[in-house]
Scaffold this active site. Structure first.
Site, PDB file in Angstrom:
ATOM      1  N   ASP A  89      -2.701  -4.930  -0.049  1.00 26.42           N
ATOM      2  CA  ASP A  89      -2.288  -6.192   0.575  1.00 26.42           C
ATOM      3  C   ASP A  89      -3.091  -6.541   1.820  1.00 26.42           C
ATOM      4  OD1 ASP A  89      -1.095  -4.182   2.109  1.00 26.42           O
ATOM      5  OD2 ASP A  89       0.949  -4.908   1.821  1.00 26.42           O
ATOM      6  N   MET A 130       0.821  -1.212   0.000  1.00 27.77           N
ATOM      7  CA  MET A 130       0.000   0.000   0.000  1.00 27.77           C
ATOM      8  C   MET A 130       0.856   1.263   0.000  1.00 27.77           C
ATOM      9  SD  MET A 130      -2.979  -1.018   2.751  1.00 27.77           S
ATOM     10  CE  MET A 130      -3.974   0.441   2.410  1.00 27.77           C
ATOM     11  N   HIS A 131       0.227   2.361  -0.387  1.00 28.72           N
ATOM     12  CA  HIS A 131       0.713   3.733  -0.171  1.00 28.72           C
ATOM     13  C   HIS A 131       1.843   4.201  -1.089  1.00 28.72           C
ATOM     14  CE1 HIS A 131      -1.612   3.248   3.487  1.00 28.72           C
ATOM     15  NE2 HIS A 131      -0.706   2.498   4.065  1.00 28.72           N
TER      16      HIS A 131
END
Length: 501
Positions: free
Chosen positions: A239, A81-82
């Protein structure tokens, strides 16, 4: 029999899981890649690393599975992520991806918080932290203005692979929720936030559901990997969201306890919940649903640090061999797992860990048990917050990661959480959730609930809380919770004193 492929794009490796429609694993393949750290606090990867890894996985599957090219019908993703991926007008990466664990953006987080105030939490349901995507965008604007001028599109890691496979750009809600740019409740990019920080919404990818088809495998890739079918590609999920689906977290009475390097407590949320930023709150891979998440920064990391520091040369089995002989509470010894700061519920990067109550009779086994208890107490902080804020009552908790392999840890979790603990028969991580999305998207099943019944299985043996242990742990946990308040100022002053030297 048709196959689906789940691609899990992790921080250090990419894993492909090939499954049939019965939920049986046919083959797994993985490929690693480096993390680049050009400066202290920087954590980067070149998107080209991920493409090479995926090429290696697809090549390996085509070689090892005789009917791979004739039976593969669907592909989906889970991904870290991110992390920020920026592309030019030719869809070419023009800067290394800034990863989720990069911490260069403290200044930008402060700027976001000061400029948006309560509106940030109202719109995104999260607070500004270095891991999120928006602070990375601001850093790029401020520190690489010439690069920023060339940015034609912003993406998240797994979606870059989707672009490579299909030629089409998108992201889905579970990953978009981790950017600090998504209006989570209204399922759209926030004009208010984008305008506040000079982010033209035209560079943000189209939003789709995790289960939506985003394209088909390009013809040149079919030829390269000897695939003869028309392979449908589905959006997939972040995820943690994919992992939640992959363990069967599809109703409110079950929760997820994950003990890896960090620790995670996740809960299914059927509608918007307001945790005041004390927990992460993101869109689920299940359309229209959400999940909340608490994080202990150093769960398995605390145990690994303890082993390497005080039990060097021992295996984990040897280190933990006698913890069952120690009574709950480790004979008055307490440990806080704040060795790299803490996330939930304190959001304090400067708090540090401690052992409290050390006496001359304590042995290695007491310290080992106290480390395990401290990690579990920290995870309980998140579980209790979910229950007290939203009135949840978990009937079962699904335990995954290293802790799920040890019966003493499983019993400890049952006692500290006061809840039945269950384990998966086989752990496949977020990639399993990606396979489930592909199986549903391809029409092999009519609902995600049906997919879950076929693909997710739990061991028959479970761990039930022991009433006398629960009572003792409730008392000890009440004492343990006081440690943060008692040591925070000391930790902060120690860090300041080191910086002054």
């Amino acid at each position: 029999m048709p196959y689906v492929l789940g691609i899990d794009l992790g921080t250090s490796s990419l894993k492909g899981i090939l499954m049939n429609e019965k939920g049986e694993v046919i083959k797994t393949k993985s490929a690693t890649y480096p993390i680049d750290t050009p400066k202290q606090g920087f954590s980067e990867q070149r998107p080209e690393y991920w493409v090479v890894a995926l090429e290696n996985v697809l090549t390996g599957l085509s070689v090892d599975v005789a009917d791979f090219g004739d039976e593969l019908i669907g592909i989906s993703f889970s991904g870290q992520m991110h992390s920020l991926v920026v592309l030019d007008k030719n869809n070419t990466p023009i800067y290394p991806a800034i990863l989720w664990n990069d911490v260069r953006t403290t200044k930008q987080c402060q700027e976001i918080t000061e400029r948006l105030g309560d509106r940030l939490l109202e719109i995104t349901k999260n607070i500004a932290l270095e891991g999120f995507t928006l602070p990375k965008i601001l850093w790029l604007q401020e520190n690489e203005p010439e690069i920023w001028k060339k940015v034609a599109q912003i993406m998240l890691p797994k979606d870059y692979l989707g672009l490579w496979l299909t030629g089409k750009s998108h992201t889905e809600y579970s990953d978009a929720a981790g950017t600090l740019l998504l209006d989570i409740e209204n399922h759209r990019w926030s004009k208010e936030i984008a305008d506040a920080f000079g982010v033209d919404r035209s560079i943000l990818p189209d939003l789709v559901e995790s289960t939506d088809q985003i394209g088909v495998l390009k013809e040149e890739l079919k030829a390269r990997f000897k695939i003869n079918t028309d392979v449908k590609i589905f959006a997939g999920g972040a995820d943690n969201a994919a992992a939640a689906l992959g363990v069967g977290l599809i109703n409110e009475d079950m929760g997820l306890i994950s003990m890896g390097t960090s620790g995670v407590v996740s809960s299914y949320e059927p509608k918007i919940a307001d945790y005041k930023g004390k927990l992460h709150f993101f869109n689920h891979t299940i359309p229209g649903k959400y999940y909340s998440m608490g994080v202990t920064l150093a769960a398995g990391n605390s145990l690994n640090w303890f082993k390497e520091t005080f039990g060097k040369g021992l295996t984990f089995n040897e280190l933990l061999a006698d913890v069952y002989t120690v009574e709950p509470g480790s004979n008055g010894l307490l440990f806080t797992p704040y060795i790299v700061g803490e996330r939930t519920p304190h959001f304090d990067s400067n708090i540090r860990g401690s052992f409290l109550g050390i006496s001359a009779h304590h042995q290695l086994k007491h310290f080992s048990r106290s480390v395990l208890e401290g990690i579990t107490f920290s995870l309980r902080d998140s579980k209790d917050m979910m229950e007290k804020t939203k009135g949840k009552k978990f009937q079962k908790l699904i335990s995954v990661g290293g802790g799920a392999q040890n019966p003493d840890i499983m019993q400890m979790q049952a006692d500290i959480f006061n809840c039945e603990m269950v384990r998966l028969t086989v752990e496949q991580g977020p990639g399993l959730g990606a396979c489930m999305i592909a199986a549903y998207g391809c029409g092999l099943y009519t609902t995600l609930e049906e997919v879950t019944k076929v693909f997710v299985h739990y061991k028959e043996a479970t761990f039930l809380p022991k009433p006398d242990h629960v009572k003792k742990y409730n008392t000890i946990y009440g004492i343990w919770k006081d440690i943060y308040g008692a040591t925070a100022d000391i930790s902060h002053r120690l860090i300041n004193s080191n910086e002054e030297e």
